[in-house]
Design a protein around this motif. Sequence first.
Motif, PDB file in Angstrom:
ATOM      1  N   ARG A 121       7.158  -7.170 -14.872  1.00  0.00           N
ATOM      2  CA  ARG A 121       6.028  -6.286 -14.543  1.00  0.00           C
ATOM      3  C   ARG A 121       6.350  -5.469 -13.291  1.00  0.00           C
ATOM      4  O   ARG A 121       6.060  -4.265 -13.229  1.00  0.00           O
ATOM      5  CB  ARG A 121       4.750  -7.102 -14.336  1.00  0.00           C
ATOM      6  CG  ARG A 121       4.207  -7.726 -15.610  1.00  0.00           C
ATOM      7  CD  ARG A 121       2.758  -8.131 -15.480  1.00  0.00           C
ATOM      8  NE  ARG A 121       2.534  -9.218 -14.556  1.00  0.00           N
ATOM      9  CZ  ARG A 121       2.489 -10.508 -14.892  1.00  0.00           C
ATOM     10  NH1 ARG A 121       2.695 -10.855 -16.159  1.00  0.00           N
ATOM     11  NH2 ARG A 121       2.257 -11.452 -13.993  1.00  0.00           N
TER      12      ARG A 121
ATOM     13  N   ARG B 141       6.907  -1.244 -12.977  1.00  0.00           N
ATOM     14  CA  ARG B 141       6.195  -0.406 -12.011  1.00  0.00           C
ATOM     15  C   ARG B 141       7.173   0.331 -11.104  1.00  0.00           C
ATOM     16  O   ARG B 141       7.018   1.527 -10.830  1.00  0.00           O
ATOM     17  CB  ARG B 141       5.235  -1.248 -11.179  1.00  0.00           C
ATOM     18  CG  ARG B 141       4.675  -0.531  -9.933  1.00  0.00           C
ATOM     19  CD  ARG B 141       4.031   0.842 -10.244  1.00  0.00           C
ATOM     20  NE  ARG B 141       2.873   0.716 -11.063  1.00  0.00           N
ATOM     21  CZ  ARG B 141       1.644   0.494 -10.590  1.00  0.00           C
ATOM     22  NH1 ARG B 141       1.445   0.414  -9.287  1.00  0.00           N
ATOM     23  NH2 ARG B 141       0.635   0.383 -11.405  1.00  0.00           N
TER      24      ARG B 141
ATOM     25  N   ASP C 180       0.847  -1.208   0.000  1.00  0.00           N
ATOM     26  CA  ASP C 180       0.000   0.000   0.000  1.00  0.00           C
ATOM     27  C   ASP C 180       0.873   1.246   0.000  1.00  0.00           C
ATOM     28  O   ASP C 180       0.645   2.186  -0.776  1.00  0.00           O
ATOM     29  CB  ASP C 180      -0.914   0.015   1.221  1.00  0.00           C
ATOM     30  CG  ASP C 180      -2.000  -1.042   1.166  1.00  0.00           C
ATOM     31  OD1 ASP C 180      -2.283  -1.546   0.061  1.00  0.00           O
ATOM     32  OD2 ASP C 180      -2.551  -1.375   2.232  1.00  0.00           O
TER      33      ASP C 180
ATOM     34  N   ASP D 278       4.271  -3.434 -19.888  1.00  0.00           N
ATOM     35  CA  ASP D 278       3.721  -4.703 -19.417  1.00  0.00           C
ATOM     36  C   ASP D 278       4.634  -5.835 -19.897  1.00  0.00           C
ATOM     37  O   ASP D 278       5.512  -5.626 -20.737  1.00  0.00           O
ATOM     38  CB  ASP D 278       2.309  -4.907 -19.944  1.00  0.00           C
ATOM     39  CG  ASP D 278       1.519  -5.933 -19.137  1.00  0.00           C
ATOM     40  OD1 ASP D 278       2.061  -6.465 -18.147  1.00  0.00           O
ATOM     41  OD2 ASP D 278       0.364  -6.215 -19.503  1.00  0.00           O
TER      42      ASP D 278
ATOM     43  N   VAL E 224       1.397   0.120  -4.726  1.00  0.00           N
ATOM     44  CA  VAL E 224       1.063  -1.063  -5.512  1.00  0.00           C
ATOM     45  C   VAL E 224      -0.298  -1.562  -5.039  1.00  0.00           C
ATOM     46  O   VAL E 224      -0.398  -2.254  -4.016  1.00  0.00           O
ATOM     47  CB  VAL E 224       2.135  -2.168  -5.337  1.00  0.00           C
ATOM     48  CG1 VAL E 224       1.784  -3.392  -6.178  1.00  0.00           C
ATOM     49  CG2 VAL E 224       3.513  -1.642  -5.713  1.00  0.00           C
ATOM     50  N   ARG E 225      -1.339  -1.243  -5.780  1.00  0.00           N
ATOM     51  CA  ARG E 225      -2.698  -1.544  -5.336  1.00  0.00           C
ATOM     52  C   ARG E 225      -3.439  -2.509  -6.267  1.00  0.00           C
ATOM     53  O   ARG E 225      -4.421  -3.122  -5.855  1.00  0.00           O
ATOM     54  CB  ARG E 225      -3.501  -0.253  -5.181  1.00  0.00           C
ATOM     55  CG  ARG E 225      -2.871   0.695  -4.147  1.00  0.00           C
ATOM     56  CD  ARG E 225      -3.726   1.905  -3.857  1.00  0.00           C
ATOM     57  NE  ARG E 225      -3.092   2.774  -2.876  1.00  0.00           N
ATOM     58  CZ  ARG E 225      -3.149   2.596  -1.550  1.00  0.00           C
ATOM     59  NH1 ARG E 225      -3.819   1.572  -1.070  1.00  0.00           N
ATOM     60  NH2 ARG E 225      -2.537   3.438  -0.739  1.00  0.00           N
ATOM     61  N   GLU E 226      -2.987  -2.647  -7.508  1.00  0.00           N
ATOM     62  CA  GLU E 226      -3.649  -3.546  -8.438  1.00  0.00           C
ATOM     63  C   GLU E 226      -3.437  -4.995  -8.002  1.00  0.00           C
ATOM     64  O   GLU E 226      -2.320  -5.401  -7.703  1.00  0.00           O
ATOM     65  CB  GLU E 226      -3.105  -3.362  -9.852  1.00  0.00           C
ATOM     66  CG  GLU E 226      -3.221  -1.947 -10.384  1.00  0.00           C
ATOM     67  CD  GLU E 226      -1.991  -1.104 -10.097  1.00  0.00           C
ATOM     68  OE1 GLU E 226      -1.418  -1.254  -8.979  1.00  0.00           O
ATOM     69  OE2 GLU E 226      -1.594  -0.316 -10.967  1.00  0.00           O
ATOM     70  N   PRO E 227      -4.507  -5.811  -7.982  1.00  0.00           N
ATOM     71  CA  PRO E 227      -4.392  -7.188  -7.477  1.00  0.00           C
ATOM     72  C   PRO E 227      -3.314  -8.009  -8.183  1.00  0.00           C
ATOM     73  O   PRO E 227      -2.552  -8.731  -7.527  1.00  0.00           O
ATOM     74  CB  PRO E 227      -5.785  -7.773  -7.726  1.00  0.00           C
ATOM     75  CG  PRO E 227      -6.694  -6.581  -7.652  1.00  0.00           C
ATOM     76  CD  PRO E 227      -5.920  -5.454  -8.260  1.00  0.00           C
ATOM     77  N   ARG E 228      -3.228  -7.918  -9.528  1.00  0.00           N
ATOM     78  CA  ARG E 228      -2.218  -8.717 -10.225  1.00  0.00           C
ATOM     79  C   ARG E 228      -0.819  -8.294  -9.828  1.00  0.00           C
ATOM     80  O   ARG E 228       0.040  -9.149  -9.561  1.00  0.00           O
ATOM     81  CB  ARG E 228      -2.385  -8.615 -11.740  1.00  0.00           C
ATOM     82  CG  ARG E 228      -1.420  -9.561 -12.481  1.00  0.00           C
ATOM     83  CD  ARG E 228      -1.562  -9.513 -13.994  1.00  0.00           C
ATOM     84  NE  ARG E 228      -0.972  -8.326 -14.576  1.00  0.00           N
ATOM     85  CZ  ARG E 228      -0.582  -8.236 -15.852  1.00  0.00           C
ATOM     86  NH1 ARG E 228      -0.728  -9.271 -16.668  1.00  0.00           N
ATOM     87  NH2 ARG E 228      -0.065  -7.115 -16.315  1.00  0.00           N
ATOM     88  N   LEU E 229      -0.573  -6.983  -9.760  1.00  0.00           N
ATOM     89  CA  LEU E 229       0.758  -6.511  -9.389  1.00  0.00           C
ATOM     90  C   LEU E 229       1.099  -6.876  -7.948  1.00  0.00           C
ATOM     91  O   LEU E 229       2.246  -7.195  -7.637  1.00  0.00           O
ATOM     92  CB  LEU E 229       0.860  -5.000  -9.582  1.00  0.00           C
ATOM     93  CG  LEU E 229       1.428  -4.521 -10.921  1.00  0.00           C
ATOM     94  CD1 LEU E 229       1.403  -2.994 -10.990  1.00  0.00           C
ATOM     95  CD2 LEU E 229       2.853  -5.024 -11.139  1.00  0.00           C
ATOM     96  N   ARG E 230       0.121  -6.832  -7.069  1.00  0.00           N
ATOM     97  CA  ARG E 230       0.386  -7.223  -5.685  1.00  0.00           C
ATOM     98  C   ARG E 230       0.813  -8.687  -5.624  1.00  0.00           C
ATOM     99  O   ARG E 230       1.723  -9.049  -4.873  1.00  0.00           O
ATOM    100  CB  ARG E 230      -0.848  -6.972  -4.817  1.00  0.00           C
ATOM    101  CG  ARG E 230      -1.135  -5.494  -4.600  1.00  0.00           C
ATOM    102  CD  ARG E 230      -2.465  -5.276  -3.890  1.00  0.00           C
ATOM    103  NE  ARG E 230      -2.413  -5.570  -2.470  1.00  0.00           N
ATOM    104  CZ  ARG E 230      -2.084  -4.707  -1.526  1.00  0.00           C
ATOM    105  NH1 ARG E 230      -1.733  -3.460  -1.839  1.00  0.00           N
ATOM    106  NH2 ARG E 230      -2.096  -5.047  -0.257  1.00  0.00           N
TER     107      ARG E 230
END
Length: 302
Positions: A98, A102, A7, A91, A11-17
């Motif tokens: 990935r 980021r 957080d 991407d 990094v908040r996107e589910p895939r990136l997490r």
Amino acid sequence: MWRWALDRAGVREPRLRRDYTEQRRAVRRFATAEYAAARLLLPAALLPHVVAAVAFMHETDDRIDRGAIDERAAALVEWDGLVRKAFAEGDSALPVLRCLVRTAERHPDVRVYVEGFLQGCEREVTWRAIADEEELEEYVREYSLPALMLTACLLAPADAAARAVFTDGCHRLIRAMQRIDFLEDLAEDVAAGRPGVPADAVARHGADLSRPGVALDRLVGEQADRAAADLAAAGPLMGVVDASYRPFVRALVGVQGLRLDAVRRAGASLATRGSGPSARAAVVLLLREAVARGRWVPRVGS
């Protein structure tokens, strides 16, 4: 702690997490001590980005460190293409890239050092021996320093003058670390036909790198002295980094001192076995810095 660190790192996107969490697991496996130091001593918002950079370095090394020189060179060309494609498209099919993309979005200096690191990998793939101090310096400048700066740039000060001091300190630190690496791994490197101790120093001492002896002991002492001088010269790093990073930097430099002590104790026996710092001494050092950090880091967001 880890979810909160993601957080804080944005990094908040589910895939990136999930991607960052996968890299964290990998880093904890192959760099347990380094991860523990970052986890204990760095601000939480920086931890996922450190993980991404370290995971990328490890993936790169793993890809280019197998096979003959031409196979390794081909692997580097392929990997370089995948990295460039990931940055161009924002991407990748690979979680490690990935995360790298980021992290570079949040910390643009990372992209600069990715470029330098991949260029330096060309030297890493092809070198067979280090002729002299000049060639060692070229190796450090072209490969080792960009590798260190992938993560170190995350700690760099914004002020230009302070940044110059920081970069010089990192250069001296990694030169010491690289020399210690070459001493610690002497037996393994000689067996692989890639000794990193400068050949002119070996000849000057009349040392046989494959067996213990008085000459090799003198050579190890000389190389250890050179590493110690660089470690001492890296001291100004502590004065230019943000206060929240100082415990980590002190621990990093301190561990190199422990490694150097172990190399000196091993001496000529490095011809037949590796060396490393006392695990107990490293833990004590780490805990001391963690306590020091706790004295001034605010409890909220610590």
